[in-house]
Scaffold this motif. Structure first.
Motif, PDB file in Angstrom:
ATOM      1  N   LEU A 174      37.838  44.828  53.797  1.00 47.09           N
ATOM      2  CA  LEU A 174      37.345  43.592  53.193  1.00 47.09           C
ATOM      3  C   LEU A 174      37.044  43.773  51.706  1.00 47.09           C
ATOM      4  N   GLY A 175      36.381  44.877  51.358  1.00 50.21           N
ATOM      5  CA  GLY A 175      36.001  45.104  49.968  1.00 50.21           C
ATOM      6  C   GLY A 175      37.199  45.191  49.040  1.00 50.21           C
ATOM      7  N   ILE A 176      38.243  45.901  49.465  1.00 51.83           N
ATOM      8  CA  ILE A 176      39.431  46.047  48.624  1.00 51.83           C
ATOM      9  C   ILE A 176      40.180  44.719  48.510  1.00 51.83           C
ATOM     10  N   ARG A 177      40.252  43.974  49.601  1.00 50.08           N
ATOM     11  CA  ARG A 177      40.972  42.704  49.563  1.00 50.08           C
ATOM     12  C   ARG A 177      40.226  41.648  48.758  1.00 50.08           C
ATOM     13  N   GLN A 178      38.909  41.824  48.554  1.00 48.49           N
ATOM     14  CA  GLN A 178      38.124  40.857  47.785  1.00 48.49           C
ATOM     15  C   GLN A 178      38.146  41.138  46.281  1.00 48.49           C
ATOM     16  N   VAL A 179      38.775  42.239  45.876  1.00 50.96           N
ATOM     17  CA  VAL A 179      38.899  42.514  44.437  1.00 50.96           C
ATOM     18  C   VAL A 179      39.723  41.393  43.801  1.00 50.96           C
ATOM     19  N   PRO A 180      39.245  40.800  42.717  1.00 52.53           N
ATOM     20  CA  PRO A 180      39.975  39.676  42.091  1.00 52.53           C
ATOM     21  C   PRO A 180      41.430  40.016  41.790  1.00 52.53           C
ATOM     22  N   VAL A 181      42.314  39.103  42.147  1.00 51.91           N
ATOM     23  CA  VAL A 181      43.743  39.318  41.936  1.00 51.91           C
ATOM     24  C   VAL A 181      44.056  39.515  40.452  1.00 51.91           C
ATOM     25  N   GLU A 182      43.312  38.826  39.576  1.00 56.24           N
ATOM     26  CA  GLU A 182      43.569  38.929  38.143  1.00 56.24           C
ATOM     27  C   GLU A 182      43.400  40.364  37.644  1.00 56.24           C
ATOM     28  N   LEU A 183      42.394  41.067  38.166  1.00 53.05           N
ATOM     29  CA  LEU A 183      42.162  42.445  37.737  1.00 53.05           C
ATOM     30  C   LEU A 183      43.268  43.368  38.239  1.00 53.05           C
ATOM     31  N   VAL A 184      43.722  43.124  39.464  1.00 52.94           N
ATOM     32  CA  VAL A 184      44.817  43.928  40.003  1.00 52.94           C
ATOM     33  C   VAL A 184      46.087  43.698  39.195  1.00 52.94           C
ATOM     34  N   GLU A 185      46.343  42.439  38.854  1.00 52.72           N
ATOM     35  CA  GLU A 185      47.532  42.131  38.052  1.00 52.72           C
ATOM     36  C   GLU A 185      47.426  42.722  36.655  1.00 52.72           C
ATOM     37  N   ALA A 186      46.215  42.745  36.101  1.00 52.73           N
ATOM     38  CA  ALA A 186      46.027  43.351  34.784  1.00 52.73           C
ATOM     39  C   ALA A 186      46.321  44.842  34.826  1.00 52.73           C
ATOM     40  N   ALA A 187      45.881  45.503  35.898  1.00 53.50           N
ATOM     41  CA  ALA A 187      46.169  46.932  36.059  1.00 53.50           C
ATOM     42  C   ALA A 187      47.672  47.166  36.178  1.00 53.50           C
ATOM     43  N   ASP A 188      48.351  46.270  36.898  1.00 51.41           N
ATOM     44  CA  ASP A 188      49.809  46.390  37.020  1.00 51.41           C
ATOM     45  C   ASP A 188      50.492  46.197  35.672  1.00 51.41           C
ATOM     46  N   SER A 189      49.986  45.264  34.895  1.00 57.67           N
ATOM     47  CA  SER A 189      50.615  44.975  33.602  1.00 57.67           C
ATOM     48  C   SER A 189      50.492  46.140  32.624  1.00 57.67           C
ATOM     49  N   PHE A 190      49.452  46.968  32.811  1.00 48.14           N
ATOM     50  CA  PHE A 190      49.280  48.143  31.954  1.00 48.14           C
ATOM     51  C   PHE A 190      50.027  49.359  32.491  1.00 48.14           C
ATOM     52  N   ALA A 194      49.988  53.136  41.770  1.00 48.32           N
ATOM     53  CA  ALA A 194      49.210  52.667  42.923  1.00 48.32           C
ATOM     54  C   ALA A 194      47.916  53.459  43.072  1.00 48.32           C
ATOM     55  N   ALA A 195      47.994  54.772  42.834  1.00 46.81           N
ATOM     56  CA  ALA A 195      46.799  55.617  42.953  1.00 46.81           C
ATOM     57  C   ALA A 195      45.782  55.281  41.864  1.00 46.81           C
ATOM     58  N   GLN A 196      46.262  55.086  40.625  1.00 48.12           N
ATOM     59  CA  GLN A 196      45.359  54.732  39.532  1.00 48.12           C
ATOM     60  C   GLN A 196      44.699  53.387  39.779  1.00 48.12           C
ATOM     61  N   LYS A 197      45.460  52.432  40.259  1.00 48.30           N
ATOM     62  CA  LYS A 197      44.916  51.109  40.545  1.00 48.30           C
ATOM     63  C   LYS A 197      43.844  51.175  41.629  1.00 48.30           C
ATOM     64  N   LEU A 198      44.091  52.023  42.635  1.00 41.40           N
ATOM     65  CA  LEU A 198      43.131  52.165  43.733  1.00 41.40           C
ATOM     66  C   LEU A 198      41.859  52.849  43.257  1.00 41.40           C
ATOM     67  N   LEU A 199      42.002  53.964  42.538  1.00 47.59           N
ATOM     68  CA  LEU A 199      40.855  54.787  42.166  1.00 47.59           C
ATOM     69  C   LEU A 199      40.044  54.204  41.022  1.00 47.59           C
ATOM     70  N   LYS A 200      40.703  53.494  40.082  1.00 45.35           N
ATOM     71  CA  LYS A 200      40.011  53.022  38.889  1.00 45.35           C
ATOM     72  C   LYS A 200      39.651  51.542  38.908  1.00 45.35           C
ATOM     73  N   VAL A 201      40.258  50.791  39.810  1.00 48.22           N
ATOM     74  CA  VAL A 201      39.980  49.348  39.857  1.00 48.22           C
ATOM     75  C   VAL A 201      39.419  48.925  41.207  1.00 48.22           C
ATOM     76  N   GLN A 202      40.199  49.157  42.264  1.00 47.11           N
ATOM     77  CA  GLN A 202      39.839  48.593  43.557  1.00 47.11           C
ATOM     78  C   GLN A 202      38.621  49.262  44.192  1.00 47.11           C
ATOM     79  N   LEU A 203      38.630  50.588  44.260  1.00 43.42           N
ATOM     80  CA  LEU A 203      37.503  51.277  44.899  1.00 43.42           C
ATOM     81  C   LEU A 203      36.182  51.082  44.145  1.00 43.42           C
ATOM     82  N   PRO A 204      36.156  51.189  42.812  1.00 41.75           N
ATOM     83  CA  PRO A 204      34.873  50.941  42.124  1.00 41.75           C
ATOM     84  C   PRO A 204      34.332  49.537  42.360  1.00 41.75           C
TER      85      PRO A 204
END
Length: 284
Positions: A174-190, A194-204
């Motif tokens: 639930l916690g990971i799926r509730q991370v705002p999509v905009e932040l995930v997309e921003a991480a993708d744009s940079f 997948a590991a960096q996105k998980l460790l630096k955006v989603q998990l925190p």
């Protein structure tokens, strides 16, 4: 009245499966039993390696560092009362059992929750299993646990893991799926992997929800203490079970009070670990 269809031999199928697993992986179960038993004994030895008063100070200091002053004061007073009533050794044994079960649940549950959040196919398979694990009476888990691991603390730990793991998986997902999509997309744009996105955006960002699952996991593990005592697990559960069978109300109240103190201490500490903002100078 005769049944329209013959009874399915479900009990025989389950027993056949259990015997097959034991025949194929009996050595693996022995290794698991050895590891869990050794880890519980190590934690119990660690907690009882110093005098009561020294460990009370250590736990109080940890409570202050991890949460706040009021929790540290409660920890000091509560554990001092436990020691005064003569339940120190059994309380430390219970703490070792609970932490072992919670640690195993976290190690298995958080990665499973991450996989559920990332893959819908995994989630569709895991969620019905979690429903089964949470609705099946806890006593039922003791039967195969005894068959595979014998009598003692190990089957109690295994049953506690099965009973306590679902909240960890569900709230991690639930916690990971509730991370705002905009932040995930921003991480993708940079160009994040997948590991960096998980460790630096989603998990925190999911940390408070994940820690809520860890908190529930610890509380559910502690709730299995009395049930596990029925199959030989040591600790406060054995004191409660003995008091029930011998109708000793006072002894039962004392042991139950020790469990309550331990539960409140663990609950408050894990709650504050999950908070993003922590004010060490918070006034009581």
């Amino acid at each position: 009245m005769d049944k329209l269809f013959p009874k399915l031999p479900l009990d025989q199928w389950v027993e056949t499966l259990v015997r097959y697993l034991w025949k194929q992986a009996g050595g693996g179960f022995d290794l698991i039993k050895m590891f869990i038993s050794g880890w519980v004994d190590f934690l119990a030895f660690l907690f009882m390696g110093l005098p009561d008063w020294a460990m009370i100070l250590v736990f109080s200091l940890l409570a202050w560092l991890l949460s706040k002053r009021s929790v540290a004061i409660f920890t000091f007073i509560g554990l001092s009362l436990v020691s005064n009533l003569g339940y120190w050794a059994n309380t430390m044994q219970t703490l070792a059992l609970v932490l072992t079960a919670a640690l195993i649940s976290i190690i298995l549950g958080i990665p499973t929750g991450i996989m559920c959040a990332r893959k819908k196919a995994v989630r569709d398979v895991v969620m019905p299993v979690l429903d089964f694990m949470q609705t099946m009476p806890a006593f039922v888990y003791l039967i195969p646990a005894i068959f595979f691991f014998g009598i003692g603390e190990v089957p109690g730990v295994i049953a506690s893991v099965i009973f306590a793991m679902p909240p960890t998986i569900r709230l991690t997902n639930l916690g990971i799926r509730q991370v705002p999509v905009e932040l995930v997309e921003a991480a993708d744009s940079f160009g994040s992997t997948a590991a960096q996105k998980l460790l630096k955006v989603q998990l925190p960002l999911a940390k408070p929800t994940i820690m809520a699952g860890v908190n529930q996991c610890i509380m559910l593990s502690l709730s299995m203490v009395v049930i596990a005592s029925m199959i030989g697990a040591k600790g406060l559960g054995a004191d409660v079970y003995r008091a029930v069978t011998q109708i000793k109300i006072g002894k039962g109240f004392e042991a139950g009070l020790a469990i309550v103190i331990l539960a409140i201490m663990l609950d408050r500490v894990t709650q504050h670990i999950g908070n993003h903002k922590k004010n060490k100078g918070e006034r009581v």
